[in-house]
Design a protein around this motif. Structure first.
Motif, mmCIF file in Angstrom:
data_model
loop_
_atom_site.group_PDB
_atom_site.id
_atom_site.type_symbol
_atom_site.label_atom_id
_atom_site.label_comp_id
_atom_site.label_asym_id
_atom_site.label_seq_id
_atom_site.Cartn_x
_atom_site.Cartn_y
_atom_site.Cartn_z
ATOM 1 N N PRO A 271 -85.771 -23.878 -26.665
ATOM 2 C CA PRO A 271 -85.849 -23.290 -25.050
ATOM 3 C C PRO A 271 -85.037 -22.237 -26.059
ATOM 4 O O PRO A 271 -83.480 -22.349 -26.472
ATOM 5 N N PHE A 272 -83.983 -21.201 -25.140
ATOM 6 C CA PHE A 272 -83.244 -20.116 -25.721
ATOM 7 C C PHE A 272 -82.016 -20.588 -25.662
ATOM 8 O O PHE A 272 -81.233 -21.493 -24.059
ATOM 9 N N GLN A 273 -81.013 -21.214 -25.970
ATOM 10 C CA GLN A 273 -79.688 -21.006 -25.795
ATOM 11 C C GLN A 273 -78.661 -19.989 -25.592
ATOM 12 O O GLN A 273 -79.231 -19.067 -25.270
ATOM 13 N N ALA A 274 -77.832 -19.843 -24.264
ATOM 14 C CA ALA A 274 -77.113 -19.085 -23.969
ATOM 15 C C ALA A 274 -76.081 -17.982 -25.126
ATOM 16 O O ALA A 274 -75.654 -18.997 -26.009
ATOM 17 N N ALA A 275 -76.651 -16.881 -25.106
ATOM 18 C CA ALA A 275 -76.423 -16.365 -26.178
ATOM 19 C C ALA A 275 -73.796 -16.081 -25.956
ATOM 20 O O ALA A 275 -73.726 -16.005 -24.795
ATOM 21 N N GLU A 276 -73.506 -16.638 -27.121
ATOM 22 C CA GLU A 276 -72.190 -16.729 -27.395
ATOM 23 C C GLU A 276 -71.032 -15.265 -26.529
ATOM 24 O O GLU A 276 -71.790 -14.109 -27.285
ATOM 25 N N LEU A 278 -68.915 -11.772 -26.544
ATOM 26 C CA LEU A 278 -68.254 -11.372 -27.899
ATOM 27 C C LEU A 278 -66.875 -10.961 -27.042
ATOM 28 O O LEU A 278 -66.166 -10.794 -26.564
ATOM 29 N N PRO A 279 -66.194 -11.480 -28.905
ATOM 30 C CA PRO A 279 -65.058 -11.143 -28.520
ATOM 31 C C PRO A 279 -63.996 -9.785 -27.689
ATOM 32 O O PRO A 279 -65.250 -8.470 -28.075
ATOM 33 N N ARG B 136 -69.572 -12.028 -36.320
ATOM 34 C CA ARG B 136 -69.281 -12.516 -35.621
ATOM 35 C C ARG B 136 -69.739 -13.696 -35.549
ATOM 36 O O ARG B 136 -70.087 -13.875 -34.161
ATOM 37 N N PHE B 140 -72.658 -19.894 -34.848
ATOM 38 C CA PHE B 140 -73.628 -20.476 -34.401
ATOM 39 C C PHE B 140 -74.660 -21.087 -36.714
ATOM 40 O O PHE B 140 -75.537 -20.934 -36.007
ATOM 41 N N TYR B 143 -77.763 -23.317 -36.016
ATOM 42 C CA TYR B 143 -78.538 -22.703 -34.871
ATOM 43 C C TYR B 143 -79.261 -22.423 -35.956
ATOM 44 O O TYR B 143 -79.338 -22.211 -36.916
ATOM 45 N N ALA B 146 -85.029 -19.475 -34.288
ATOM 46 C CA ALA B 146 -85.535 -19.112 -31.882
ATOM 47 C C ALA B 146 -84.720 -19.679 -31.276
ATOM 48 O O ALA B 146 -84.910 -19.257 -30.611
ATOM 49 N N ASN B 147 -83.336 -20.418 -31.732
ATOM 50 C CA ASN B 147 -82.581 -21.026 -30.460
ATOM 51 C C ASN B 147 -81.015 -19.552 -30.325
ATOM 52 O O ASN B 147 -80.288 -20.673 -29.588
ATOM 53 N N SER B 149 -80.832 -15.528 -29.703
ATOM 54 C CA SER B 149 -81.036 -14.533 -29.356
ATOM 55 C C SER B 149 -81.497 -12.782 -30.101
ATOM 56 O O SER B 149 -80.874 -13.476 -30.752
ATOM 57 N N GLN B 152 -78.187 -11.606 -31.607
ATOM 58 C CA GLN B 152 -77.845 -12.052 -32.498
ATOM 59 C C GLN B 152 -78.429 -12.648 -33.362
ATOM 60 O O GLN B 152 -78.178 -12.228 -34.874
ATOM 61 N N ARG B 155 -77.492 -9.873 -36.226
ATOM 62 C CA ARG B 155 -76.892 -9.911 -36.495
ATOM 63 C C ARG B 155 -76.509 -10.394 -38.352
ATOM 64 O O ARG B 155 -75.731 -10.227 -39.112
ATOM 65 N N GLN B 185 -73.728 -0.678 -28.139
ATOM 66 C CA GLN B 185 -72.453 -0.609 -28.809
ATOM 67 C C GLN B 185 -73.041 -1.353 -30.198
ATOM 68 O O GLN B 185 -72.504 -1.156 -30.851
#
Lengths: 279, 357
Positions: A271-276, A278-279, B136, B140, B143, B146-147, B149, B152, B155, B185
């Motif tokens: 499953p997808f992890q929550a995205a961090e 952005l700062p 940035r 991660f 990771y 697949a895990n 987004s 991400q 990047r 963005q």
């Protein structure tokens, strides 16, 4: 009213389905269960209900040199078949996936043919070939027979996994400076690895209990199924139940392992992890 | 379209990083690219803009080394590039769907290039950490692709390409898989990153707004041919062809007859310094305004047909006395209704070449 399905009819239908499913499973697995139970029956193959649980037949089995010799032969044949199957099947899968050559479609069908062909045909034709070529029948001829018949297993398994590999993965590798050889070992091969293990397991299991092809090509040394078959002509002995139980358990485990690898190869994604943020 | 690759350079330097010379690509009997000549300066952000099927991806694949041109040459920093396999080019690519390796972690993905190049273990570690910090994504690093987004992954793909310190970075519609907010963005981030690393970027896109906001120059590709190569403001204000005028922003095309320095279509007439005969002109909707008696402006009367709200402005369709339909961008809502008097300045009318159908 007759056409309307009531709650009662519904329940009755479900019970009927359950009974049907139970009968089907009994039909499929009761014989195996009988075999397993009687391998531990104190009174040998006769007598119902079985009683006097014993492991005597297993201990007798372990002292039977002829059986163990045939087990050894079968393992040698199976391992060699795995090697032949993989050595010839993997390049065939690669060729099917990426090379384009005249007659490719025909080749694809032909590669699959041994899988569909009855063992009798494969065995008989190889026997005629060996006769013609004046090759003495031995374990080597059995190995050649199994190997050729099972190449298609390796080809189909590996080909299926190659079809799932996105070509852009290999392009990305080349783009990042890896040459074709490095790309194969770092990207393509890891992708194929599971399917190769799966193919090896499947070939091994299929070879271990193969009778038809072996029957035509066997020399003086017996494989396990032929040894069992030979003994059966002198009547069923509890030892045979014991060895069959062992084979059954072993095959079951191998097939389970193969099946699990297959599922993993299809790529379950976590499953997808929550995205961090952005700062 | 310039005939010589050397001719157009953003910074005017005579020494381009990349030179395409008369590239043609055929797939069977189908010509995908025809006679493409183009120079790209070091540190430039060039966008290859075109509709799907215009050949832009094929052009990018030729630069990356996945396709061979049927004829023509590619030169980079004085070295012939097109005979080299992809892995011998100081060119890296960010692929459309990123093409991260699923069996490797983020860190291993980024380390892939330096590792196969035989860079020492310690240096790979520092360089990968640097690259991941730049985008940035350092936290991660363990990771699997697949895990994380889509943004991400994007990047990580950037870091994986930049860690090799390429002379040229190719980006194949890198933002098309992102949603609108994230895309805007990333446009800003990508442009900032390009300035920071100073590497030449060639971006392929079908999105003209993306091309306008990010690029130093835009190469507009149409059916395998370069329609125009110019800076965004130039390509917008001085479109060379009718296709460019219409593909980039809105435009009114005015087919006119020129006689003795005056162009005329219906009752509209304006001075135009072109030879006599028929000619095609482009006039941007925002260059037409309600008449305020600007000296030298061309005045005319028209009837408002309909209008559409566009945020800061309103797009109004008008019809002149001779049933010529024009679009006007009006900065004030409700200003143009019914019968109106409008004007435009002759210097805003641009002569364009009619694009082949």
């Amino acid at each position: 009213m007759g056409l309307v399905m009531t709650q009662n009819d519904w329940n009755r239908g479900r019970i009927a389905l359950a009974v049907y499913a139970a009968l089907l499973f009994a039909f499929l697995y009761l014989p195996v269960l009988v075999l397993v139970v009687y391998s531990c029956n104190g009174q040998g193959v006769g007598g119902f209900p079985p009683h006097n649980f014993t492991l005597r037949w297993y201990s007798l089995l372990f002292q039977d040199d002829a059986i163990w010799r045939s087990v050894g032969n079968s393992i040698v044949v199976a391992l060699a078949s795995v090697l032949i199957g993989l050595a010839l099947g993997i390049p065939a899968a690669l060729a099917l996936d990426r090379a384009s050559f005249p007659g490719k479609r025909a080749f694809r069908r032909l590669v699959l043919l041994p899988l569909v062909l009855p063992g009798i045909i494969t065995g008989l034709s190889l026997l005629m070939l060996f006769r013609e070529a004046d090759v003495k029948l031995s374990l080597a001829t059995v190995i050649l027979g199994h190997g050729t018949a099972l190449i298609s297993v390796a080809t189909t398994e590996v080909y299926a996994s190659l079809q799932r590999l996105e070509r852009v993965q290999e392009e990305a590798s080349l783009d990042l400076g890896a040459n074709y050889w490095q790309t194969f070992w770092r990207i393509t091969f890891p992708h194929m690895r599971l399917s190769i293990i799966a193919a090896a397991l499947l070939i091994f299991t299929l070879s271990i209990d193969e009778i038809a092809v072996s029957f035509f090509l066997i020399g003086r040394e017996n494989t396990l199924p032929l040894e069992i078959w030979g003994r059966l002509r002198r009547g069923i002995t509890p030892e045979i139940n014991a060895i069959s139980t062992i084979i059954f358990v072993f095959s079951l485990l191998t097939i389970l392992a193969w099946y699990r690898l297959r599922i993993r190869g299809k790529g379950e994604t976590e499953p997808f992890q929550a995205a961090e943020p952005l700062p | 379209m310039q005939s010589d690759g050397q001719a157009l350079l953003a910074d005017g330097s005579a020494d381009p990083l990349l030179c395409l010379r008369q590239i043609t690509k055929n797939f069977g009997r189908h010509t995908v690219l025809r006679n493409i000549s183009l120079s790209v300066a070091s540190g430039e952000f060039l966008t290859i803009l075109g509709e799907s099927g215009s050949g832009k991806t094929t052009l990018l694949r030729i630069l990356a080394g996945f396709e061979q041109p049927s004829s023509g040459e590619v030169w980079m920093a004085g070295e012939r590039l097109d005979p080299l396999p992809p892995y011998q080019r100081k060119v890296n690519t960010v692929f459309q769907n990123y093409a991260l390796f699923p069996h490797l972690t983020v860190e291993e993905n980024v380390a892939y290039g330096p590792r196969v190049a035989g860079v020492s273990f310690d240096e790979v570690r520092t360089r990968v950490a640097d690259a991941l910090t730049k985008v940035r994504m350092l936290s991660f690093k363990s990771y699997r692709p697949a895990n994380i987004s889509g943004g991400q992954q994007q990047r990580v793909a950037l870091a994986r390409a930049l860690v090799n310190q390429p002379r040229l970075l190719l980006l194949d519609e890198p933002l098309s898989a992102l949603d609108a907010n994230l895309r805007r963005q990333m446009q800003v981030e990508l442009k900032a990153l390009q300035r920071e690393v100073g590497i030449t970027f060639i971006l392929v896109t079908h999105d003209q707004e993306e091309a306008m906001t990010m690029s130093d120059r835009i190469a507009l590709l149409r059916s395998g041919e370069l329609e125009q190569v110019a800076a965004p403001d130039e390509i917008y204000c001085r479109p060379a062809t009718s296709y460019t005028a219409q593909f980039i922003g809105h435009s009114n095309l005015l087919p006119a007859t020129v006689r003795q320095g005056m162009a005329r279509t219906g009752s509209l007439a304006w001075p135009a310094n072109v030879p006599d005969g028929s000619a095609l002109f482009s006039l941007r909707p925002e260059c037409i305004r309600a008449a305020i008696a600007t000296p030298g402006a061309v005045r005319f009367r028209a009837l408002v047909l309909d209008y559409a709200f566009h945020g800061a402005s309103e797009l109004v369709r008008i019809e002149t006395a001779e049933s010529l339909t024009l679009t006007v961008r009006c900065p004030q809502r409700g200003l143009l209704r019914g019968h109106v008097e409008l004007e435009f300045s002759p210097e805003d009318v641009v002569l364009v070449r009619e694009s082949a159908a």
